[in-house]
Design an enzyme around this catalytic site. Structure first.
Site, PDB file in Angstrom:
ATOM      1  N   LYS A   1     -45.048  32.707  17.415  1.00  0.00           N
ATOM      2  CA  LYS A   1     -43.608  32.944  17.365  1.00  0.00           C
ATOM      3  C   LYS A   1     -43.033  33.026  15.956  1.00  0.00           C
ATOM      4  O   LYS A   1     -41.842  33.331  15.794  1.00  0.00           O
ATOM      5  CB  LYS A   1     -42.872  31.844  18.139  1.00  0.00           C
ATOM      6  CG  LYS A   1     -43.141  31.876  19.643  1.00  0.00           C
ATOM      7  CD  LYS A   1     -42.721  33.189  20.242  1.00  0.00           C
ATOM      8  CE  LYS A   1     -43.011  33.275  21.716  1.00  0.00           C
ATOM      9  NZ  LYS A   1     -42.788  34.630  22.252  1.00  0.00           N
TER      10      LYS A   1
ATOM     11  N   PRO B   1     -48.206  27.596  15.491  1.00  0.00           N
ATOM     12  CA  PRO B   1     -48.704  28.943  15.775  1.00  0.00           C
ATOM     13  C   PRO B   1     -48.999  29.206  17.245  1.00  0.00           C
ATOM     14  O   PRO B   1     -49.267  30.342  17.624  1.00  0.00           O
ATOM     15  CB  PRO B   1     -49.983  29.027  14.933  1.00  0.00           C
ATOM     16  CG  PRO B   1     -50.423  27.604  14.758  1.00  0.00           C
ATOM     17  CD  PRO B   1     -49.161  26.802  14.687  1.00  0.00           C
TER      18      PRO B   1
ATOM     19  N   HIS C   1     -50.957  44.195  25.232  1.00  0.00           N
ATOM     20  CA  HIS C   1     -51.460  43.144  26.109  1.00  0.00           C
ATOM     21  C   HIS C   1     -50.433  42.886  27.209  1.00  0.00           C
ATOM     22  O   HIS C   1     -49.294  42.520  26.933  1.00  0.00           O
ATOM     23  CB  HIS C   1     -51.719  41.858  25.321  1.00  0.00           C
ATOM     24  CG  HIS C   1     -52.993  41.891  24.542  1.00  0.00           C
ATOM     25  ND1 HIS C   1     -53.591  40.759  24.039  1.00  0.00           N
ATOM     26  CD2 HIS C   1     -53.792  42.918  24.190  1.00  0.00           C
ATOM     27  CE1 HIS C   1     -54.703  41.083  23.397  1.00  0.00           C
ATOM     28  NE2 HIS C   1     -54.839  42.398  23.475  1.00  0.00           N
TER      29      HIS C   1
ATOM     30  N   TYR D   1     -42.901  34.242  26.324  1.00  0.00           N
ATOM     31  CA  TYR D   1     -44.022  34.781  25.547  1.00  0.00           C
ATOM     32  C   TYR D   1     -43.741  36.202  25.057  1.00  0.00           C
ATOM     33  O   TYR D   1     -44.016  36.528  23.900  1.00  0.00           O
ATOM     34  CB  TYR D   1     -45.302  34.759  26.382  1.00  0.00           C
ATOM     35  CG  TYR D   1     -46.558  34.899  25.547  1.00  0.00           C
ATOM     36  CD1 TYR D   1     -47.288  33.772  25.163  1.00  0.00           C
ATOM     37  CD2 TYR D   1     -47.012  36.137  25.130  1.00  0.00           C
ATOM     38  CE1 TYR D   1     -48.431  33.891  24.395  1.00  0.00           C
ATOM     39  CE2 TYR D   1     -48.158  36.265  24.359  1.00  0.00           C
ATOM     40  CZ  TYR D   1     -48.870  35.132  23.989  1.00  0.00           C
ATOM     41  OH  TYR D   1     -49.988  35.268  23.206  1.00  0.00           O
TER      42      TYR D   1
ATOM     43  N   TYR E   1     -56.164  31.093  25.724  1.00  0.00           N
ATOM     44  CA  TYR E   1     -55.684  29.795  25.251  1.00  0.00           C
ATOM     45  C   TYR E   1     -56.423  28.727  26.046  1.00  0.00           C
ATOM     46  O   TYR E   1     -56.299  28.667  27.273  1.00  0.00           O
ATOM     47  CB  TYR E   1     -54.177  29.662  25.477  1.00  0.00           C
ATOM     48  CG  TYR E   1     -53.339  30.571  24.612  1.00  0.00           C
ATOM     49  CD1 TYR E   1     -52.913  30.168  23.346  1.00  0.00           C
ATOM     50  CD2 TYR E   1     -52.965  31.851  25.048  1.00  0.00           C
ATOM     51  CE1 TYR E   1     -52.130  30.998  22.547  1.00  0.00           C
ATOM     52  CE2 TYR E   1     -52.190  32.687  24.260  1.00  0.00           C
ATOM     53  CZ  TYR E   1     -51.777  32.255  23.015  1.00  0.00           C
ATOM     54  OH  TYR E   1     -51.005  33.075  22.222  1.00  0.00           O
TER      55      TYR E   1
END
Length: 389
Positions: free
Chosen positions: A296, A292, A72, A384, A200
């Protein structure tokens, strides 16, 4: 029994440490209180940072990951019907790989078995002795028979409810915790993902996440009350609620189907200090937990393993104690940065019961700032894909 490193916990962090140690000729024994089938039956997140991917390569366990994992290069963030993309590849020239934690664990088990690594399952009544001295050892029972392992070091990779953290005296350790006033209701379904990257979603009805495990296996989450139970939600009710929380164009193409797993996970931020006591070292959930949001947990456990492996490697190959002496400080420095990111990302996306109208406006302003500001996107992308070790 004798070994150089006794590893308590047969999850991915314990197995990864054992496999890495074996590459430099350091012996270990892994103790796991459950069966192998039980460990492999646990459903966990599967977004792997670049650092963890490199460690799996170093451990010789990345072939299937590269063959089956989904790279991704970005992620979508939505609020209402608005959405924007954070371009990881364009911003920081790095990506993440979607590959289930269960599959990581399976690959590590296969590697340990192929290498003849010793893993003991169904261990009970584990106790740590002499960790603050020069001759630590671990006692436990298997099938009612008392056992003992003498070792040089002990790695506590046994999770939040394990014995390792509790072995550090209260006079030595300090704990920091934040409990979030909501949970995540998660559904696993044999359906194609609604999008080829994660979504998200911040909505007036609460947070939602659209994720995946493969081209034909999807994982979806919605924010829910901690008082709720998975049995309170029919599949139809879950899908309808998810559609209300994601952009209309995504909701219209969402493929629904029967759930094959449904659960509610509470959200917690937790850190214990220090992560070393004598010859005992804590790794992963034994020392820290993150919400969550941003996936991580496993990745931060992997960074602990990196620091501990490098320290033990230097000790056994060069006779240097510098790495193990600095383990706790190095690990915690990164842990707190990850805790900050997970706290920030959770605060950005969820609805809190005590939010005022001003708070909601600030949340939307933060989202708009992230959408329009290159520096903000750069900071998010760096966190990220994984901060450097």
């Amino acid at each position: 029994m004798k070994t150089q490193v006794a590893i308590i916990g047969g999850g991915p962090s314990g197995l990864l440490l054992a496999q890495l140690l074996s590459t430099v000729g350091v012996e270990s024994i892994v103790l796991e209180r459950q069966t192998k089938d039980y460990v492999l039956g646990r459903i966990r997140a599967g977004v792997l940072e670049q650092g963890l991917v490199r460690m799996l390569e170093e451990a010789g366990c990345a072939d299937r990951l590269h063959a089956e994992g989904h790279v991704h290069d970005g992620a979508l963030i939505s609020y209402g019907d608005e959405d924007f993309r954070i371009d990881f590849k364009g911003l920081v020239d790095a990506s993440v790989v979607v590959y289930g934690q269960t599959e990581v664990t399976r690959d590590l088990y296969d590697a340990r078995e192929k290498a003849g690594g010793q893993i003991l399952f169904n261990v009970e009544h584990v106790q740590i002795h002499g960790a603050d001295g020069d001759s630590p050892y671990v006692t436990f029972d298997i099938d009612g028979q008392a056992q003992r392992i003498d070792c040089n070091f002990i790695a506590g990779c046994d999770g939040f409810h394990g014995v390792s953290r509790q072995a550090i005296p209260l006079s030595v350790r300090r704990e920091y915790e934040k409990i979030y006033p909501f949970g995540w209701l998660g559904v696993l379904s044999e359906t194609p993902p609604v999008h080829d990257e994660l979504i998200y979603a911040n909505s007036k009805r609460g947070f939602a996440l659209c994720s995946m495990r493969s081209d034909h296996l999807s994982r979806y989450y919605i924010q829910c009350s901690l008082s709720e139970s998975p049995s309170d939600w029919t599949d139809a009710a879950f899908w309808e609620e998810l559609k209300r929380r994601i952009p209309t164009d995504m909701a219209e193409k969402l493929v629904t189907g029967p759930s094959i797993e449904k659960s509610i996970a509470p959200l917690r931020s937790f850190v214990t200090e220090p992560m070393r006591w004598g010859r005992l070292f804590l790794c992963g959930d034994a020392a820290h937990i993150v919400p969550p949001t941003g996936a991580k947990g496993l990745n931060t456990a992997a960074s602990d393993v990196h620091y501990l492996f490098q320290g033990l490697k230097a000790f056994y190959l060069k006779g240097s104690t510098a790495g193990i002496d600095s383990y706790s400080a190095k690990a915690l420095r990164r842990v707190w940065k990850v805790e900050r990111f997970s706290w920030w990302f959770s605060s950005l996306l969820h609805r809190y019961p005590d939010q005022s109208e001003f708070d909601l406006k600030m949340q939307l302003a933060e989202l708009d700032f992230l959408r329009s500001n290159h520096a903000a996107q750069l900071a998010m992308a760096e966190n990220y894909v994984g901060l450097p070790y």
